[in-house]
Every structure is written in structure tokens, then in C-alpha cells.
Design a protein around this motif. Structure first.
Motif, short mmCIF file in Angstrom:
data_model
loop_
_atom_site.label_atom_id
_atom_site.label_comp_id
_atom_site.label_asym_id
_atom_site.label_seq_id
_atom_site.Cartn_x
_atom_site.Cartn_y
_atom_site.Cartn_z
N ILE A 160 6.51 3.47 -1.72
CA ILE A 160 5.60 3.04 -2.78
C ILE A 160 4.50 4.09 -2.85
O ILE A 160 3.79 4.34 -1.87
N VAL A 161 4.39 4.73 -3.99
CA VAL A 161 3.36 5.74 -4.22
C VAL A 161 2.20 5.07 -4.94
O VAL A 161 2.41 4.34 -5.91
N THR A 162 1.00 5.32 -4.46
CA THR A 162 -0.19 4.65 -4.98
C THR A 162 -1.10 5.64 -5.68
O THR A 162 -1.34 6.73 -5.15
N PRO A 163 -1.63 5.28 -6.86
CA PRO A 163 -2.60 6.16 -7.52
C PRO A 163 -3.81 6.39 -6.62
O PRO A 163 -4.33 5.46 -6.01
N VAL A 164 -4.24 7.64 -6.53
CA VAL A 164 -5.36 8.00 -5.66
C VAL A 164 -6.60 7.18 -5.99
O VAL A 164 -7.34 6.78 -5.08
N ASP A 165 -6.85 6.89 -7.26
CA ASP A 165 -8.02 6.09 -7.64
C ASP A 165 -8.01 4.71 -7.01
O ASP A 165 -9.05 4.12 -6.78
N GLU A 166 -6.82 4.17 -6.73
CA GLU A 166 -6.70 2.86 -6.09
C GLU A 166 -6.85 2.96 -4.57
O GLU A 166 -7.33 2.04 -3.94
N ILE A 167 -6.43 4.06 -4.00
CA ILE A 167 -6.46 4.22 -2.54
C ILE A 167 -7.88 4.17 -2.00
O ILE A 167 -8.13 3.60 -0.94
N LYS A 168 -8.84 4.72 -2.74
CA LYS A 168 -10.21 4.76 -2.23
C LYS A 168 -10.79 3.38 -1.94
O LYS A 168 -11.71 3.22 -1.16
N TYR A 169 -10.18 2.34 -2.55
CA TYR A 169 -10.62 0.96 -2.30
C TYR A 169 -9.84 0.33 -1.15
O TYR A 169 -10.11 -0.81 -0.77
N GLU A 170 -8.86 1.05 -0.62
CA GLU A 170 -8.02 0.60 0.50
C GLU A 170 -7.40 -0.77 0.22
O GLU A 170 -7.35 -1.63 1.08
N ARG A 171 -6.90 -0.93 -0.99
CA ARG A 171 -6.27 -2.20 -1.38
C ARG A 171 -4.89 -2.32 -0.73
O ARG A 171 -4.33 -1.37 -0.23
N SER A 172 -4.33 -3.51 -0.81
CA SER A 172 -3.07 -3.79 -0.13
C SER A 172 -1.85 -3.23 -0.83
O SER A 172 -0.82 -3.01 -0.20
N VAL A 173 -1.91 -2.97 -2.13
CA VAL A 173 -0.74 -2.47 -2.85
C VAL A 173 -0.38 -1.08 -2.32
O VAL A 173 -1.21 -0.17 -2.31
N GLY A 174 0.85 -0.95 -1.86
CA GLY A 174 1.31 0.33 -1.34
C GLY A 174 0.81 0.66 0.05
O GLY A 174 1.01 1.77 0.53
N ARG A 175 0.19 -0.30 0.71
CA ARG A 175 -0.36 -0.03 2.05
C ARG A 175 0.73 -0.18 3.10
O ARG A 175 1.44 -1.18 3.15
N TYR A 176 0.82 0.84 3.94
CA TYR A 176 1.71 0.83 5.09
C TYR A 176 0.87 0.71 6.35
O TYR A 176 -0.27 1.16 6.39
#
Length: 128
Positions: free
Chosen positions: A21-37
Motif C-alpha cells: 500500500i503506497v501512501t501519499p506523502v501529504d497523508e504520512i505526515k499525520y501518521e494516519r493508519s491507512v497504509g501503516r505497517y
């Protein structure tokens, strides 16, 4: 064979799970659960599991770091996202295997780099 072996990716040689699952960088900065390993470094190397993997034995309903290790010791653990920019974003947030010092954070960062990942460290050490 451990209960979650079919879901654990051995990343010791670098690379990504086959259905990453590849996550948009803009979403990663919030450390959300989608795409989190979840990741753990144990005596065998680096292991990953998608956090959304079901675990009905836990109240939260999804896996945790000890599902990777089977409750055995590990050196470090945390969370990881594969960014849409090709980078791997990590933190050292594991209640059981998290880092305790900035030196440990740096060692984890260096280890990921040694495996060939282009790494971004998201946050400092935890006390867990």
C-alpha cells in the motif's frame, strides 16, 4: 509456523511486500493508519506487517508488534509507510520495542539505509 507468518514480510534484503500500500506523502505526515505497517528488527532482521491485518484475539481487532515476533525479544520496532515519492517513512513508536534514546533512533535509521531504503525519520524516540 506462527499465526501471522503468512502476513509478515521479511524485509531484511530490502524491498516491499508484493501488494504494498503506497501512501501519499501529504497523508504520512499525520501518521494516519491507512497504509501503516508495523516493523520490528529482531535477531533475524527486519520484518513488516500491515497494521490493518485482522487479529480477532485483540480488542482493537488488528495486529500489534508482538504478532510479528510471537512475543519474543526484538531490538527495535515502530511504524512505517511506503510513500508515493518512493521513500520509506518510519518512526520508532512501539509500546514494547520502541527506542529509548536518539542514539537508538540513529542506529535504526542507519540500518534501514543499509538495506537500501531511502528513509525519512518521522519522529524522535519513544519511551515504550
Amino acid at each position: 509456523m506462527a499465526l501471522f507468518d503468512d502476513f509478515i514480510f521479511d524485509a531484511t534484503d530490502g524491498g516491499k511486500p508484493s501488494e504494498t500500500i503506497v501512501t501519499p506523502v501529504d497523508e504520512i505526515k499525520y501518521e494516519r493508519s491507512v497504509g501503516r505497517y508495523l516493523w520490528v528488527i529482531d535477531r533475524y532482521g527486519l520484518k513488516l506487517i500491515l497494521e490493518a491485518t485482522p487479529n480477532n484475539a485483540l480488542a482493537r481487532g488488528i495486529v500489534c508488534h508482538t504478532n510479528i515476533t510471537g512475543g519474543e525479544p526484538a531490538l527495535q520496532g515502530g511504524e512505517l509507510w511506503f510513500g508515493d515519492d518512493g521513500k520509506v517513512y518510519i518512526n520508532n513508536k512501539s509500546g514494547r520495542y520502541g527506542s529509548a534514546t536518539p542514539v537508538q533512533d540513529a542506529a535504526v535509521f542507519d540500518y534501514f539505509v543499509s538495506l537500501g531504503y531511502d528513509v525519512v525519520q518521522l519522529s524522535g524516540h519513544t519511551t515504550g
